[in-house]
Design a protein around this motif. Sequence first.
Motif, short mmCIF file in Angstrom:
data_model
loop_
_atom_site.label_atom_id
_atom_site.label_comp_id
_atom_site.label_asym_id
_atom_site.label_seq_id
_atom_site.Cartn_x
_atom_site.Cartn_y
_atom_site.Cartn_z
N PHE A 117 13.93 11.16 -23.95
CA PHE A 117 13.11 10.08 -23.13
C PHE A 117 12.01 10.58 -22.57
O PHE A 117 10.97 9.90 -22.46
N ASP A 118 12.12 11.87 -22.01
CA ASP A 118 11.05 12.37 -21.33
C ASP A 118 9.96 12.48 -22.33
O ASP A 118 8.68 12.36 -21.78
N GLY A 119 10.15 13.04 -23.60
CA GLY A 119 9.10 13.16 -24.52
C GLY A 119 8.34 11.91 -24.66
O GLY A 119 7.17 11.88 -24.86
N VAL A 120 9.20 10.60 -24.89
CA VAL A 120 8.70 9.20 -25.23
C VAL A 120 7.56 8.86 -23.74
O VAL A 120 6.32 8.64 -24.32
N VAL A 121 7.96 9.43 -22.54
CA VAL A 121 7.29 8.91 -21.36
C VAL A 121 5.99 9.88 -21.39
O VAL A 121 4.68 9.18 -21.40
N SER A 122 6.11 11.08 -21.86
CA SER A 122 5.02 11.96 -21.86
C SER A 122 3.91 11.47 -23.11
O SER A 122 2.90 11.70 -22.78
N GLN A 123 4.51 11.03 -24.23
CA GLN A 123 3.59 10.49 -25.21
C GLN A 123 2.71 9.58 -24.65
O GLN A 123 1.59 9.24 -25.01
N THR A 124 3.46 8.31 -24.05
CA THR A 124 2.86 7.14 -23.52
C THR A 124 1.75 7.55 -22.58
O THR A 124 0.70 7.13 -22.67
N GLU A 125 2.15 8.54 -21.71
CA GLU A 125 1.09 8.92 -20.56
C GLU A 125 -0.20 9.42 -21.49
O GLU A 125 -1.30 9.05 -21.19
N ASP A 126 0.12 10.20 -22.78
CA ASP A 126 -1.17 10.89 -23.16
C ASP A 126 -2.05 9.83 -23.85
O ASP A 126 -3.16 9.58 -24.08
N ILE A 127 -1.21 8.59 -24.35
CA ILE A 127 -1.92 7.66 -25.26
C ILE A 127 -2.58 6.63 -24.11
O ILE A 127 -3.78 6.30 -24.50
N ILE A 128 -2.01 6.42 -22.99
CA ILE A 128 -2.86 5.75 -21.99
C ILE A 128 -4.09 6.48 -21.61
O ILE A 128 -5.12 6.10 -21.68
N ASN A 129 -4.00 7.96 -21.60
CA ASN A 129 -5.43 8.70 -21.05
C ASN A 129 -6.29 8.54 -22.48
O ASN A 129 -7.40 8.46 -22.01
N ALA A 130 -5.84 8.76 -23.64
CA ALA A 130 -6.82 8.35 -24.56
C ALA A 130 -7.38 7.33 -24.71
O ALA A 130 -8.54 7.17 -25.22
N GLY A 131 -6.66 6.03 -24.38
CA GLY A 131 -7.06 4.75 -24.52
C GLY A 131 -8.11 4.76 -23.33
O GLY A 131 -9.10 3.92 -23.37
N ILE A 132 -7.76 5.23 -22.21
CA ILE A 132 -9.13 5.26 -21.09
C ILE A 132 -10.08 5.73 -21.36
O ILE A 132 -11.21 5.32 -21.18
N GLN A 133 -10.09 7.05 -22.11
CA GLN A 133 -11.29 7.62 -22.62
C GLN A 133 -12.02 7.04 -23.54
O GLN A 133 -13.10 6.96 -23.79
N ALA A 134 -11.23 6.14 -24.42
CA ALA A 134 -11.65 5.73 -25.71
C ALA A 134 -12.13 4.31 -24.96
O ALA A 134 -13.09 3.50 -25.78
N GLY A 135 -11.97 3.65 -23.79
CA GLY A 135 -12.44 2.41 -23.51
C GLY A 135 -11.68 1.48 -23.80
O GLY A 135 -12.23 0.26 -23.65
N THR A 136 -10.42 1.34 -24.25
CA THR A 136 -9.68 0.50 -24.94
C THR A 136 -8.65 0.04 -23.75
O THR A 136 -7.88 -1.02 -24.00
N ILE A 137 -8.18 1.01 -22.98
CA ILE A 137 -7.33 0.67 -21.92
C ILE A 137 -7.81 0.77 -20.72
O ILE A 137 -8.69 1.99 -20.29
N ARG A 138 -7.53 -0.02 -19.58
CA ARG A 138 -8.15 0.39 -18.34
C ARG A 138 -7.63 1.50 -17.48
O ARG A 138 -6.35 1.65 -17.58
N ALA A 139 -8.04 1.96 -16.43
CA ALA A 139 -7.63 2.94 -15.71
C ALA A 139 -6.72 2.63 -14.68
O ALA A 139 -6.61 1.10 -14.20
N PHE A 140 -5.41 3.33 -14.30
CA PHE A 140 -4.45 3.10 -13.65
C PHE A 140 -4.53 3.80 -12.48
O PHE A 140 -4.68 5.15 -12.76
N ALA A 141 -4.09 3.60 -11.27
CA ALA A 141 -3.76 4.35 -10.11
C ALA A 141 -2.85 5.40 -10.39
O ALA A 141 -3.10 6.57 -9.96
N ASP A 142 -1.71 5.10 -11.02
CA ASP A 142 -0.69 5.87 -11.29
C ASP A 142 -0.22 5.85 -12.63
O ASP A 142 0.53 5.06 -13.08
N ILE A 143 -0.87 6.63 -13.45
CA ILE A 143 -0.87 6.75 -14.75
C ILE A 143 0.93 7.05 -15.30
O ILE A 143 1.24 6.46 -16.05
N ARG A 144 1.31 7.89 -14.54
CA ARG A 144 2.52 8.58 -14.81
C ARG A 144 3.56 7.24 -14.89
O ARG A 144 4.51 7.16 -15.61
#
Length: 235
Positions: A117-144
């Motif tokens: 489960f921790d691995g899934v959460v870490s992957q999701t965090e990486d995906i959010i960061n990648a989406g933010i950089q790509a401009g497809t996901i908005r920035a969040f105050a608490d990404i984790r």
Amino acid sequence: MRSTVEDLTTRARIRDAAIGLFGREGFSRATVRSVATEAGVSPGLVIHHFGSKAGLREACDQHVLSQTASQGREKTDPGTTRMLIQDYLNHPDEYADEIAYIRRALGDESDAGNAFFDGVVSQTEDIINAGIQAGTIRAFADIRATAVVIASNSLSMLMLGRHLSRVLGAPVSGPHGIGPELLRQLTLPALDVYTNGFYTDSRFLDAAREALQQQESTTEGSMPRDPGNRRRGVA
């Protein structure tokens, strides 16, 4: 080189057989011998490649997480998201072992289950960061914390597939209940919520922030200023 390629092929065959067997029977019930039989090899060869049943499970975890991470990164691009949806609708059976394995891993109350489960959460965090950089996901105050919410929501659909199919009247596909028809019914509502939000304005968000801030202020105000002095009887 030829020997190395053959070893890798055998290792992959054993790993894939184990993923299917662990998903169907569970980690405690499936044995090295049963995995070997499923893969068409000897138990000794399983131990040769993975060292132990725990080592085999770790390799399975890493492979499944790697697959989901790759799919997750692709979902940050609209074009590849469309291809992933079409691929599942056209070939749902190819995802059955992976889905069953994830369900088993999430329901396993062990250190290995926690790590998955921790691995899934870490992957999701990486995906959010990648989406933010790509401009497809908005920035969040608490990404984790946002990653925990997103991962939990996505995984709950896997765990509750049978119930979702039943409530929506979709044909139940396999033990996990996630068939093409269920995906067709859930894809647009899920993406609509993620895209447009659920509430019409920020009043609920503002109310939650106010409640949390008030609770935090109350907690801080009730704390003794110097617990050490109080223990010593000093005012």
